[in-house]
Design a protein around this motif. Structure first.
Motif, PDB file in Angstrom:
ATOM      1  N   GLN A   9      33.236  40.977   2.613  1.00  0.00           N
ATOM      2  CA  GLN A   9      33.122  39.604   2.461  1.00  0.00           C
ATOM      3  C   GLN A   9      33.358  38.794   3.931  1.00  0.00           C
ATOM      4  O   GLN A   9      33.618  38.932   4.589  1.00  0.00           O
ATOM      5  CB  GLN A   9      34.797  39.219   1.807  1.00  0.00           C
ATOM      6  CG  GLN A   9      34.730  39.928   0.283  1.00  0.00           C
ATOM      7  CD  GLN A   9      35.390  39.529  -0.347  1.00  0.00           C
ATOM      8  OE1 GLN A   9      36.652  39.128   0.315  1.00  0.00           O
ATOM      9  NE2 GLN A   9      35.719  40.348  -1.447  1.00  0.00           N
ATOM     10  N   THR A  10      31.983  37.860   3.328  1.00  0.00           N
ATOM     11  CA  THR A  10      31.095  37.107   4.540  1.00  0.00           C
ATOM     12  C   THR A  10      32.534  35.903   4.811  1.00  0.00           C
ATOM     13  O   THR A  10      32.721  34.574   5.945  1.00  0.00           O
ATOM     14  CB  THR A  10      30.086  36.335   4.558  1.00  0.00           C
ATOM     15  OG1 THR A  10      30.080  36.053   3.611  1.00  0.00           O
ATOM     16  CG2 THR A  10      29.202  37.779   4.698  1.00  0.00           C
ATOM     17  N   ASP A  11      33.126  35.284   3.132  1.00  0.00           N
ATOM     18  CA  ASP A  11      33.950  34.161   2.934  1.00  0.00           C
ATOM     19  C   ASP A  11      35.121  34.148   3.407  1.00  0.00           C
ATOM     20  O   ASP A  11      36.043  33.703   2.538  1.00  0.00           O
ATOM     21  CB  ASP A  11      33.895  33.271   1.869  1.00  0.00           C
ATOM     22  CG  ASP A  11      32.210  32.963   1.612  1.00  0.00           C
ATOM     23  OD1 ASP A  11      31.649  32.704   2.797  1.00  0.00           O
ATOM     24  OD2 ASP A  11      31.653  33.087   0.144  1.00  0.00           O
ATOM     25  N   PRO A  16      39.580  28.482   1.202  1.00  0.00           N
ATOM     26  CA  PRO A  16      38.882  28.016  -0.157  1.00  0.00           C
ATOM     27  C   PRO A  16      38.501  26.520  -0.208  1.00  0.00           C
ATOM     28  O   PRO A  16      39.283  25.583   0.893  1.00  0.00           O
ATOM     29  CB  PRO A  16      39.726  28.258  -1.175  1.00  0.00           C
ATOM     30  CG  PRO A  16      41.810  28.626  -0.974  1.00  0.00           C
ATOM     31  CD  PRO A  16      40.620  28.893   0.783  1.00  0.00           C
ATOM     32  N   SER A  17      37.906  26.283  -0.751  1.00  0.00           N
ATOM     33  CA  SER A  17      37.182  24.799  -0.437  1.00  0.00           C
ATOM     34  C   SER A  17      38.546  23.954  -1.092  1.00  0.00           C
ATOM     35  O   SER A  17      38.852  24.035  -2.439  1.00  0.00           O
ATOM     36  CB  SER A  17      36.123  24.534  -1.107  1.00  0.00           C
ATOM     37  OG  SER A  17      35.496  22.904  -1.043  1.00  0.00           O
ATOM     38  N   LEU A  84      39.959  14.948   3.739  1.00  0.00           N
ATOM     39  CA  LEU A  84      38.759  14.665   4.894  1.00  0.00           C
ATOM     40  C   LEU A  84      39.196  16.120   5.888  1.00  0.00           C
ATOM     41  O   LEU A  84      38.217  16.988   5.840  1.00  0.00           O
ATOM     42  CB  LEU A  84      38.396  13.438   5.324  1.00  0.00           C
ATOM     43  CG  LEU A  84      37.812  13.565   6.876  1.00  0.00           C
ATOM     44  CD1 LEU A  84      36.184  14.104   6.495  1.00  0.00           C
ATOM     45  CD2 LEU A  84      37.796  12.381   7.293  1.00  0.00           C
ATOM     46  N   LYS A  85      40.165  16.179   6.461  1.00  0.00           N
ATOM     47  CA  LYS A  85      40.340  17.079   6.943  1.00  0.00           C
ATOM     48  C   LYS A  85      41.233  19.023   6.927  1.00  0.00           C
ATOM     49  O   LYS A  85      39.961  19.921   6.945  1.00  0.00           O
ATOM     50  CB  LYS A  85      42.044  17.102   7.843  1.00  0.00           C
ATOM     51  CG  LYS A  85      42.251  16.286   8.695  1.00  0.00           C
ATOM     52  CD  LYS A  85      43.418  15.984   9.485  1.00  0.00           C
ATOM     53  CE  LYS A  85      44.574  16.773   9.964  1.00  0.00           C
ATOM     54  NZ  LYS A  85      45.720  16.247  10.303  1.00  0.00           N
ATOM     55  N   ALA A  86      41.252  18.860   5.692  1.00  0.00           N
ATOM     56  CA  ALA A  86      41.245  20.059   4.888  1.00  0.00           C
ATOM     57  C   ALA A  86      39.589  20.481   4.501  1.00  0.00           C
ATOM     58  O   ALA A  86      39.165  21.829   5.068  1.00  0.00           O
ATOM     59  CB  ALA A  86      41.888  19.763   3.200  1.00  0.00           C
ATOM     60  N   CYS A  90      37.561  23.849   6.526  1.00  0.00           N
ATOM     61  CA  CYS A  90      37.313  25.286   5.717  1.00  0.00           C
ATOM     62  C   CYS A  90      35.562  24.736   5.522  1.00  0.00           C
ATOM     63  O   CYS A  90      35.618  26.168   5.555  1.00  0.00           O
ATOM     64  CB  CYS A  90      37.056  25.087   4.785  1.00  0.00           C
ATOM     65  SG  CYS A  90      36.240  23.689   3.541  1.00  0.00           S
ATOM     66  N   GLY A  91      35.473  24.456   6.256  1.00  0.00           N
ATOM     67  CA  GLY A  91      33.546  24.421   6.882  1.00  0.00           C
ATOM     68  C   GLY A  91      32.854  23.938   5.956  1.00  0.00           C
ATOM     69  O   GLY A  91      31.362  24.406   5.975  1.00  0.00           O
ATOM     70  N   ASP A  92      33.655  23.514   4.578  1.00  0.00           N
ATOM     71  CA  ASP A  92      32.466  22.683   4.045  1.00  0.00           C
ATOM     72  C   ASP A  92      31.658  20.851   4.832  1.00  0.00           C
ATOM     73  O   ASP A  92      30.562  21.492   4.323  1.00  0.00           O
ATOM     74  CB  ASP A  92      32.942  22.282   2.536  1.00  0.00           C
ATOM     75  CG  ASP A  92      32.946  23.280   1.643  1.00  0.00           C
ATOM     76  OD1 ASP A  92      33.080  24.250   2.080  1.00  0.00           O
ATOM     77  OD2 ASP A  92      33.904  22.247   0.941  1.00  0.00           O
ATOM     78  N   TRP A  93      32.148  20.397   5.321  1.00  0.00           N
ATOM     79  CA  TRP A  93      31.613  19.150   6.131  1.00  0.00           C
ATOM     80  C   TRP A  93      31.603  19.623   7.755  1.00  0.00           C
ATOM     81  O   TRP A  93      32.842  20.175   8.689  1.00  0.00           O
ATOM     82  CB  TRP A  93      32.968  18.178   5.843  1.00  0.00           C
ATOM     83  CG  TRP A  93      32.328  17.659   4.014  1.00  0.00           C
ATOM     84  CD1 TRP A  93      31.374  18.612   3.275  1.00  0.00           C
ATOM     85  CD2 TRP A  93      32.930  16.975   3.303  1.00  0.00           C
ATOM     86  NE1 TRP A  93      31.688  17.565   2.224  1.00  0.00           N
ATOM     87  CE2 TRP A  93      32.752  16.875   2.021  1.00  0.00           C
ATOM     88  CE3 TRP A  93      34.527  15.491   4.004  1.00  0.00           C
ATOM     89  CZ2 TRP A  93      33.416  15.784   1.627  1.00  0.00           C
ATOM     90  CZ3 TRP A  93      34.882  15.270   3.323  1.00  0.00           C
ATOM     91  CH2 TRP A  93      33.902  14.944   1.723  1.00  0.00           C
TER      92      TRP A  93
END
Length: 130
Positions: A9-11, A16-17, A84-86, A90-93
């Protein structure tokens, strides 16, 4: 035939988002902030109904200053900081570094702030003589 016991699993390394509701509604400080903001705005509505000369001046001034603390935009900005920090964690932003804007190339003969533009940089009417 080959049997695979595990699936890569790459994720799996990424958390989690986060959901916005987890930051704006669920924490105790968010509930406290929204409740006090609601009570403030209800109290402000009652203060508007009272004539100003009957209100203590210090209470009125305090209520006006609290507008900045309980403004809905301020509430969203304060509670949204953790969200915003979360999201970034998690890499979404991705936060990109700021770079200074480049000044566009301007023809020196048409730039009013450039001395080489002739009388165009002399914007004051009294300076330009016929």
């Amino acid at each position: 035939m080959q049997i695979v016991d595990h699936v890569e699993q790459t994720d799996a390394a990424r958390p989690p988002s986060p959901r916005a509701a987890d930051w704006f509604w669920r924490p105790w400080y968010a509930k406290l902030y929204w409740a006090t903001a609601l009570l403030y705005w209800i109290g402000l509505e009652f203060m508007i109904a009272i004539p100003y000369d009957r209100i203590n001046t210090s209470v009125a001034n305090t209520m006006v200053l609290l507008i900045f603390i309980f403004d809905p935009i301020t509430v969203v900005a304060v509670l949204g900081y953790g969200f915003l920090k979360a999201k970034v964690a998690c890499g979404d932003w991705v936060i990109v570094p700021w770079s200074a804007p480049q000044r566009p190339l301007v023809d020196p003969t048409s730039d009013p702030f450039d001395v080489r533009s002739g009388d165009l940089h002399l914007r004051h009417i009294g300076v330009v003589q016929d």
